[in-house]
Design a protein around this motif. Sequence first.
Motif, short mmCIF file in Angstrom:
data_model
loop_
_atom_site.label_atom_id
_atom_site.label_comp_id
_atom_site.label_asym_id
_atom_site.label_seq_id
_atom_site.Cartn_x
_atom_site.Cartn_y
_atom_site.Cartn_z
N TYR A 307 40.33 -8.13 3.92
CA TYR A 307 39.80 -6.88 3.39
C TYR A 307 40.88 -5.89 2.96
CZ TYR A 307 35.65 -8.34 6.12
OH TYR A 307 34.60 -9.02 6.66
N ASP A 308 42.14 -6.29 3.05
CA ASP A 308 43.24 -5.34 2.86
C ASP A 308 43.09 -4.19 3.85
OD1 ASP A 308 45.60 -4.47 1.68
OD2 ASP A 308 44.57 -3.23 0.21
N ALA A 309 42.66 -4.53 5.07
CA ALA A 309 42.36 -3.52 6.08
C ALA A 309 43.62 -2.95 6.72
CB ALA A 309 41.46 -4.13 7.17
N TYR A 310 43.53 -1.70 7.11
CA TYR A 310 44.64 -1.01 7.75
C TYR A 310 44.46 -1.01 9.26
CZ TYR A 310 47.78 2.78 9.19
OH TYR A 310 48.74 3.52 9.80
N HIS A 311 45.53 -1.36 9.99
CA HIS A 311 45.58 -1.20 11.44
C HIS A 311 46.87 -0.48 11.79
CE1 HIS A 311 42.18 -3.76 12.76
NE2 HIS A 311 42.41 -4.39 11.61
N LYS A 312 46.77 0.53 12.61
CA LYS A 312 47.97 1.23 13.08
C LYS A 312 48.81 0.25 13.90
CE LYS A 312 49.41 5.36 15.66
NZ LYS A 312 50.22 5.91 14.55
N ILE A 313 50.11 0.25 13.65
CA ILE A 313 51.02 -0.70 14.30
C ILE A 313 52.03 0.08 15.14
CG2 ILE A 313 52.71 -2.53 13.95
CD1 ILE A 313 51.33 -3.13 11.27
N GLU A 314 52.15 -0.30 16.41
CA GLU A 314 53.03 0.42 17.33
C GLU A 314 53.88 -0.56 18.13
OE1 GLU A 314 50.43 2.55 19.88
OE2 GLU A 314 49.80 4.00 18.36
N ASN A 315 55.11 -0.17 18.40
CA ASN A 315 55.94 -0.87 19.38
C ASN A 315 55.72 -0.15 20.70
OD1 ASN A 315 58.03 -1.72 21.12
ND2 ASN A 315 59.44 -2.07 19.41
N ILE A 316 55.09 -0.80 21.66
CA ILE A 316 54.73 -0.13 22.91
C ILE A 316 55.83 -0.26 23.97
CG2 ILE A 316 52.27 -0.38 22.48
CD1 ILE A 316 52.21 -2.67 24.49
N MET A 317 57.02 -0.77 23.54
CA MET A 317 58.14 -0.92 24.47
C MET A 317 59.38 -0.14 24.02
SD MET A 317 57.81 -4.99 25.40
CE MET A 317 58.95 -4.92 26.78
N SER A 318 59.25 0.62 22.96
CA SER A 318 60.41 1.32 22.41
C SER A 318 60.11 2.80 22.21
CB SER A 318 60.81 0.70 21.06
OG SER A 318 61.80 1.47 20.42
N ASP A 319 61.10 3.64 22.55
CA ASP A 319 61.00 5.07 22.27
C ASP A 319 62.13 5.52 21.35
OD1 ASP A 319 63.11 4.88 23.99
OD2 ASP A 319 62.28 6.18 25.55
N GLU A 320 62.74 4.55 20.68
CA GLU A 320 63.82 4.87 19.74
C GLU A 320 63.24 5.41 18.43
OE1 GLU A 320 67.19 2.25 19.46
OE2 GLU A 320 66.39 0.95 21.05
N GLU A 321 64.12 5.89 17.56
CA GLU A 321 63.68 6.43 16.29
C GLU A 321 62.99 5.36 15.44
OE1 GLU A 321 66.82 8.33 14.20
OE2 GLU A 321 67.15 9.87 15.74
N GLU A 322 62.13 5.83 14.55
CA GLU A 322 61.37 4.90 13.71
C GLU A 322 62.25 4.29 12.63
OE1 GLU A 322 56.84 6.70 13.83
OE2 GLU A 322 58.21 7.41 12.29
N GLU A 323 61.93 3.04 12.30
CA GLU A 323 62.51 2.38 11.14
C GLU A 323 61.36 1.82 10.30
OE1 GLU A 323 65.50 -0.47 12.10
OE2 GLU A 323 66.86 1.03 12.96
N VAL A 324 61.67 1.47 9.08
CA VAL A 324 60.64 0.97 8.17
C VAL A 324 60.70 -0.56 8.12
CG1 VAL A 324 59.76 0.96 5.81
CG2 VAL A 324 60.70 3.07 6.79
N LYS A 346 62.18 1.59 16.43
CA LYS A 346 63.16 0.52 16.28
C LYS A 346 62.86 -0.61 17.24
CE LYS A 346 68.10 -0.48 16.09
NZ LYS A 346 69.47 0.06 16.18
N THR A 347 62.79 -1.81 16.68
CA THR A 347 62.28 -2.97 17.41
C THR A 347 63.35 -4.03 17.56
OG1 THR A 347 60.05 -2.53 16.56
CG2 THR A 347 60.48 -4.74 17.40
N LYS A 348 63.28 -4.71 18.69
CA LYS A 348 64.19 -5.84 18.92
C LYS A 348 63.36 -7.05 19.34
CE LYS A 348 65.18 -4.82 23.81
NZ LYS A 348 64.11 -3.83 23.97
N ARG A 349 63.98 -8.21 19.30
CA ARG A 349 63.31 -9.45 19.72
C ARG A 349 62.75 -9.28 21.13
NH1 ARG A 349 63.07 -15.09 19.26
NH2 ARG A 349 63.47 -16.24 21.19
N GLY A 350 61.48 -9.71 21.29
CA GLY A 350 60.82 -9.65 22.59
C GLY A 350 59.95 -8.43 22.80
N ASP A 351 60.07 -7.39 21.96
CA ASP A 351 59.24 -6.20 22.12
C ASP A 351 57.78 -6.52 21.82
OD1 ASP A 351 61.41 -4.71 22.80
OD2 ASP A 351 61.51 -3.57 20.93
N LEU A 352 56.88 -5.85 22.54
CA LEU A 352 55.45 -6.01 22.30
C LEU A 352 54.99 -5.06 21.20
CD1 LEU A 352 53.94 -6.33 25.91
CD2 LEU A 352 54.49 -8.16 24.28
N ILE A 353 54.26 -5.62 20.26
CA ILE A 353 53.72 -4.86 19.13
C ILE A 353 52.21 -4.80 19.27
CG2 ILE A 353 53.50 -4.74 16.62
CD1 ILE A 353 56.35 -4.30 17.68
#
Length: 383
Positions: A307-324, A346-353
């Motif tokens: 549907y080209d649907a939008y879902h908000k996406i969050e890294n629930i293990m990081s409090d660092e600044e946002e990256e695109v 900012k996300t690294k390998r192993g973080d939960l999204i």
Amino acid sequence: MTFPTQQLNNIDTPFYYYDADLLRETLKTINEEAGKYENFCVHYAIKANANPKVLRIIAQSGLGADCVSGGEIEAAVAAGFPASKIVFAGVAKADWEIELGLNLNISCFNVESLPELEVINDLAAQLDTTANVAFRINPEVGAHTHANITTGTAEDKFGIAMRDMVKAIRMAEAMKNINFMGLHFHIGSQLLVMDDFVALCQRINELQEQLDAEGIALKSINVGGGLGIDYENPDANPVPNFRDYFKTYSDGLKLRDGQTLHFELGRAVVAQCGTLIARTLYIKQGVAKQFLIVDAGFPDLIRPALYDAYHKIENIMSDEEEEVYDVVGPICESTDVFGRARKVNKTKRGDLIALRSAGAYGEIMASQYNCRQLPKGWTSDEL
């Protein structure tokens, strides 16, 4: 929504996480707002989410069930929904599904064609019983939503044309094993503007006047569902606007004495309480962008691809600044993208999204494409 990150981090990904407290709050609000009107009856549309643990919580709230298959009827009964609160819709019901509903003595069949009416009558006669039926009428009310989820226009496959409404009712009245109850409507899904529901009310009022002139009285009217949710700001609006939704029908419909009004809410009940949890596999640097690659793909959540649907996406293990990032899955299809140019901490390998607002048409639509395992579902009650 606050996630129990430590507990979630110990579960194999991808999986669905359901906030049971938010679900109960949503159900409480539905019962309070619908309860302001003594003749309102709410059914949960099981097609949105049939996770057994979710269904049991909904059944315990007292809502009825709206089913569109025999399998959904079986799931409803197993979860504790009484057969007397089950309605059965669907464009084409197989004989075994109709017989299942008849044997259980469900509340009503929402009939979508005259041939289907004849089959229900024949099968009810063979079982020496009577089927309660309502006719799904195509009201030709256009809904302001995605083209793939509109259901109430003349070009859609659903329902019976308005011009055939009286003919269908007269046929039903002449059948010995049919008990005609009323009319059923559903104009579309993910509707956020009450104007669409106002237009449906106006059309129903016109049809009722036509039936009055024919001497036909309706015991019930079913307006389907369709109320949408806030996908962009799930924390700001975790519970949909049920107050205005039910009030719109109370103000707009001219119900006759003794008529009951039925609703079939799905997405609005379960969407916000559900989240798809995935784990970051790689951060891949492209030429002009970077990819956040997770272990979930469109077989786990197909809505963005479908549907080209939008879902908000969050890294629930990081409090660092946002990256695109372009947030993508591992499936060998170019449509396996959850979001392009998304700002994520900012996300690294192993973080939960977390892919938010995925409680409706998420787990229930999952497939095993690429021989993947189906995602499991967990509730906060279990953690």
